[in-house]
Enzyme design. Structure first.
Site, PDB file in Angstrom:
ATOM      1  N   CYS A   1       0.834  -1.208   0.000  1.00  0.00           N
ATOM      2  CA  CYS A   1       0.000   0.000   0.000  1.00  0.00           C
ATOM      3  C   CYS A   1       0.869   1.259   0.000  1.00  0.00           C
ATOM      4  O   CYS A   1       1.459   1.585  -1.023  1.00  0.00           O
ATOM      5  CB  CYS A   1      -0.981  -0.022   1.166  1.00  0.00           C
ATOM      6  SG  CYS A   1      -2.363   1.130   0.955  1.00  0.00           S
TER       7      CYS A   1
ATOM      8  N   HIS B   1      -3.766  -5.391   1.048  1.00  0.00           N
ATOM      9  CA  HIS B   1      -3.604  -5.718   2.465  1.00  0.00           C
ATOM     10  C   HIS B   1      -4.093  -7.147   2.674  1.00  0.00           C
ATOM     11  O   HIS B   1      -5.067  -7.582   2.075  1.00  0.00           O
ATOM     12  CB  HIS B   1      -4.433  -4.779   3.342  1.00  0.00           C
ATOM     13  CG  HIS B   1      -3.900  -3.387   3.409  1.00  0.00           C
ATOM     14  ND1 HIS B   1      -2.713  -3.080   4.020  1.00  0.00           N
ATOM     15  CD2 HIS B   1      -4.407  -2.220   2.935  1.00  0.00           C
ATOM     16  CE1 HIS B   1      -2.508  -1.773   3.928  1.00  0.00           C
ATOM     17  NE2 HIS B   1      -3.509  -1.234   3.264  1.00  0.00           N
TER      18      HIS B   1
END
Length: 483
Positions: A332, A423
């Site tokens: 991310c 994630h």
């Protein structure tokens, strides 16, 4: 409702354990935390954001995590303000004073979510936040006694004996509350104990006597010892992946860069499952240099964290180690850092309108006002680099980010570097064990052919927690409090 004498007393796991116990006993159970403040979040099946702590509790209850279980989530941007997420959607950024001015509206939002649970479940286990004895905030409270009052919930108070002063904190918390709130407390639990429980009996009896002298009927429900279960803790990095090291064995060493606005460190809890993996969190450049893998995690403020890495000389050290063959992973915000440049024309994250990334991978990132929150399913499609051998493996996870990167795939790989917006990618056991086997081969370590899925691993931990609670708490009394 489970409340605590303060933060980090173990409320989240006590709620999770009760959810598992009630579910094992045949009830349809939901956790509920009206308001949470955390940088660790999850995206549910509707693309709505919620806290990781509530996800743990939902899984323990055999339920699919849903945002109505955590209708208000605060994600701190700085010491002075937070992004406010309502029913899973980022609505605005507010300082504390402005946030408290909306307490009436927020209470209505929380109560509406609770009502849905009341109408659709047998039991709801609510979790408080921090301490109910923040008496300066009582009129605004919507997560402790304010919520308990709103839904008429009996309260069990939890204290952490490991940090000392548990009897003073239990008694002081109760006595600081006004009469109505005080009388909502029906039981107490002492948590995180190490030692002989019999030594506590005189103090427990003395505390019980003091409560009775005040006209309070507060049941002592038991002492919870430290357990050997591995369940992710939402708000603490302490002891997250500490294991004994056998000097005669080889290990895969992973260094995770601890940034100031690090988010979703729960992405790495899965490594507890692997006996030959050791993880450490890195704050200083001097700590780097002896690892096999460096991970740049998610960040609530990617540019600010990246500039801080440059100041601390970690930026240049990672470049140096990458050239020496260390595997570099970005997740991310870490993905954004590993590209060429990051642009922030609206200055949403900092005073920088642009900054240079590591330039390990060939893409740029631009921040805008739209936030992406979605669950994803992808197939590893790397044609080169460290992940080439894993081509074709399916991975599940979720994305939470505002930046848009000029990438064609959710997983980008080149040489000894890979980056992803996903994630939870390491929660996919086939992928993670395959990735670790690549490192094992390089280090001439034994290959692990098969490992139980992370879901199976977590199920065992939830059951361990429930069993430990059944052994040490008076569950019969807790059921009476429920009724």
């Amino acid at each position: 409702m489970i409340q605590g004498t303060g933060s980090s007393v173990g409320k989240t796991l006590i709620v999770a354990g009760l959810c598992r116990i009630f579910a094992q006993d045949g009830y349809k159970v939901s956790p509920f935390k009206s308001q949470n403040m955390a940088l660790n979040s999850f995206v549910d099946i509707d693309g709505l954001e919620m806290s990781r702590g509530t996800v743990i509790q939902a899984e323990a209850a055999y339920q699919i995590p849903r945002a109505f279980m955590n209708p208000i989530l605060l994600k701190p941007n700085s010491d002075n303000n937070s992004q406010v997420i309502i029913n899973g959607i980022a609505k605005f950024t507010l300082n504390a004073k402005d946030y408290f001015s909306k307490s009436k509206e927020l209470k209505e939002i929380a109560t509406k979510s609770y009502q849905y649970i009341k109408d659709n479940f047998d039991i709801c286990v609510l979790e408080g936040g921090g301490s109910p004895a923040e008496i300066n905030l009582r009129e605004y409270d919507l997560v402790n006694m304010g919520m308990a009052e709103q839904v008429d919930a009996p309260v069990i108070l939890v204290g952490n004996i490991d940090i000392g002063g548990v009897f003073a904190s239990l008694y002081g918390t109760v006595m600081l509350l006004d009469k109505e709130d005080r009388e909502r407390i029906k039981g107490i639990i002492i948590n995180k104990f190490r030692g002989d429980v019999d030594l506590l009996k005189p103090a427990i009896d003395a505390l019980d006597k003091k409560f009775k002298e005040e006209g309070l009927n507060i049941e002592f429900l038991g002492v919870m010892p430290y357990g050997d279960f591995e369940i992710e803790e939402e708000d603490s990095l302490s002891d997250i992946i500490q294991k004994k090291v056998d000097k005669e064995k080889k290990y895969i060493n992973i260094s995770i860069i601890k940034t100031k606005k690090m988010s979703n460190f729960t992405d790495f809890h899965v490594f507890k499952q692997y006996e030959d993996v050791r993880v450490k969190y890195i704050k200083d450049v001097e700590e780097l240099g002896d690892e096999d893998i460096i991970i740049l995690p998610g960040s609530k403020n990617t540019i600010t964290d990246l500039e801080d890495l440059k100041k601390r000389k970690i930026f240049e050290k990672i470049k140096e180690l990458k050239e020496k063959g260390t595997v570099i992973v970005g997740i991310c915000g870490g993905l954004q850092m590993l590209g060429r440049k990051i642009f922030d024309p609206l200055k949403l994250e900092s005073d920088f309108s642009e900054t240079d990334g590591f330039n390990f991978l060939e893409y740029d990132t631009t921040f805008g006002e739209i936030k992406k929150t979605v669950q994803v399913e992808r197939v590893i499609d790397a044609e080169e680099g460290i992940l080439k051998e894993l081509r074709g493996i399916k991975v599940l996870g979720y994305e939470i980010h505002q930046g848009v990167s000029t990438i064609k795939s959710n997983i980008v790989c080149k040489g000894n570097v890979f980056a992803t917006y996903i994630h939870g990618i390491f929660d996919n056991s086939e992928f993670t064990n395959g990735f670790l086997n690549i490192i094992r081969s390089k280090k001439d370590m034994p290959i692990v052919e098969k490992i139980e899925t992370y879901s199976e691993f977590k199920e065992k931990q939830y059951n361990k927690l429930a069993n430990l609670m059944r052994e040490n708490l008076n569950i019969e009394k807790i059921y009476k409090i429920l009724k």
